[in-house]
Design an enzyme around this catalytic site. Structure first.
Site, mmCIF file in Angstrom:
data_model
loop_
_atom_site.group_PDB
_atom_site.id
_atom_site.type_symbol
_atom_site.label_atom_id
_atom_site.label_comp_id
_atom_site.label_asym_id
_atom_site.label_seq_id
_atom_site.Cartn_x
_atom_site.Cartn_y
_atom_site.Cartn_z
ATOM 1 C CE1 TYR A 184 8.478 6.660 10.912
ATOM 2 C CE2 TYR A 184 9.231 6.713 8.624
ATOM 3 C CZ TYR A 184 8.343 6.269 9.585
ATOM 4 O OH TYR A 184 7.329 5.439 9.234
ATOM 5 C CB THR A 186 12.481 5.738 5.748
ATOM 6 O OG1 THR A 186 11.864 6.979 6.125
ATOM 7 C CG2 THR A 186 11.449 4.632 5.752
ATOM 8 C CE LYS A 187 12.927 11.552 7.056
ATOM 9 N NZ LYS A 187 11.718 10.748 6.843
ATOM 10 C CG ASN A 188 20.051 10.356 5.007
ATOM 11 O OD1 ASN A 188 19.169 9.793 4.362
ATOM 12 N ND2 ASN A 188 20.580 11.493 4.637
ATOM 13 C CB ILE A 189 21.593 7.908 11.100
ATOM 14 C CG1 ILE A 189 21.292 9.292 11.645
ATOM 15 C CG2 ILE A 189 22.909 7.880 10.322
ATOM 16 C CD1 ILE A 189 22.292 9.752 12.709
#
Ligand code: PLP
Length: 389
Positions: A184, A186-189
């Site tokens: 998603y 906002t996730k780390n990738i």
């Protein structure tokens, strides 16, 4: 108050370079935009990165959770033990399948599910344990595996926050029966929306590949590809939640940067830790010695007895100082839906419910400059100083 910024410091910002943009353009020009060769490449790269046998690309982490739960046979009446400090995704999917979420409380240090309290929740209806590696910090997998083994339960991990995480040298994604990742925004990738199911269970991987495309056995790419015409067969009652190549085009390049992004977030977390270590009005979460945290989000818990304002007012004060904040998460037992439909669980997880009113999340992303990080620290200190009890 000294507000030195004209613009709000964003809570989150994704990082794309020319590589991602060019790969998306290449996909658009290639004549194939849905599930196809780029998804397959991203799956292969991801499988190698995790060190597991299978990776199945899906539309979101929520989809991965659905396929993991359905593929491992969770159905009507089955109980799944999980944490209340999480996003609704996993618990919603348990309920959609007719199962029942059973919440265990969290440990204050990490806000992960308290593995020591799982066994008392096991009944003859329990089928699975669903740990969520909150904020990227792995749950106590040794204890969870021991309980699962003793009672014949499957383990489905929600690793939406935890791509880089390791537990005692073992990579998250290669431990439980199935692990679900999120890409998603906002996730780390990120792939905008996107998810991956990883497993070492070949049968589950095959089942998930069918379930992500209605329960049919051959995906469209193979049906219309150059290998010659092949008709498809519907073998199970599936869903429509496959990853598609425009998402994978982003993922292929994001994955190459995953460690770079992690290093920067780790360094930012170290600055936050150092700044708040001796501030008695706030408390940072802990990182255990035997894990590698994915440092997905930086959660700060307020000490309500030492402050004259509530957590919500603290957030408002920070926003007046142009710092974007979020809350991860309020205990699901406090959400209206669960109060109405699972009212018996309200009050059973006192630590989770108390932290729900105390926690807030600071900005944390690789493109934050050192001056941005210092600004967040200064504004948090200013808010604390002006609002001591
Ligand atoms: C812990 C957790 N699980 C699952 C999800 C759902 O991820 P997705 O949006 O990829 O379905 C999220 C999303 O924020 C999350 O934070």
């Amino acid at each position: 108050m000294t507000v030195t910024r004209p613009e709000m410091l964003k809570f989150h910002q994704y990082s794309f370079g020319d590589e991602e943009i060019n790969e998306v353009v290449d996909t658009l020009r290639s004549g194939w935009i849905t599930l196809g060769p780029k998804t397959q490449k991203f799956e292969d790269d991801f499988r190698r990165y995790i060190g597991c046998s299978h990776a199945v690309g899906v539309y979101s982490c929520t989809s991965a959770l659905t396929l993991a739960l359905a593929g491992l046979g969770i159905g009507p009446g089955d109980e799944v033990i999980t944490t209340p400090i999480t996003f609704p995704a996993a618990v919603n999917e348990i309920i959609h399948l007719g199962g029942k979420p059973v919440f265990v409380d969290v440990v204050p240090g990490t806000l992960n599910m308290d593995a020591g309290k799982i066994e008392e929740k096991v009944t003859e209806k329990t089928k699975a344990i669903l740990p969520v590696h909150f904020a990227g910090h792995p749950c106590d997998m040794d204890e969870i595996q021991a309980i699962a083994q003793k009672h014949g339960l499957v383990i489905i991990e929600d690793a939406a926050h935890a791509i880089e995480a390791e537990y005692k040298g073992r990579k998250i994604g290669a431990i439980g029966d199935a692990t679900c990742f999120s890409f998603y925004a906002t996730k780390n990738i990120t792939t905008g929306e996107g998810g991956m199911l990883t497993t070492n269970n070949e049968k589950l991987a095959d089942e998930a590949r069918a379930l992500r495309l209605h329960g049919i056995t051959r995906d469209a790419w193979k049906r219309y590809g150059t290998e010659g015409f092949k008709y498809w067969e519907q073998v199970s009652l599936g869903y429509k939640c496959n990853m598609f190549d425009i998402q994978a085009a982003l993922g292929i390049h994001q994955l190459r940067k995953v460690d770079l992004f992690w290093e920067r977030r780790k360094a930012i977390c170290a600055k936050y830790d150092a700044a708040f270590k001796n501030v008695h009005e706030v408390r940072s979460l802990e990182v255990s010695k035997d894990v590698k945290s994915a440092y997905h989000i930086y959660v700060l818990a307020l000490e309500p007895d030492r402050l004259s304002i509530s957590r919500n007012d603290f957030i408002n004060e920070m926003m007046k100082r142009k710092v974007g904040l979020a809350i991860h998460f309020r205990s699901l037992t406090l959400q209206s839906y669960y109060r109405e439909h699972f009212s018996e669980s309200v009050g059973t997880v006192p630590i989770a419910e108390s932290f729900s009113e105390r926690i807030l999340t600071l900005p944390l992303y690789p493109t934050m400059e050192d001056s941005d990080v210092q600004y967040v620290i200064d504004m948090a200190m200013d808010t604390v100083e002006k609002n001591r009890a």
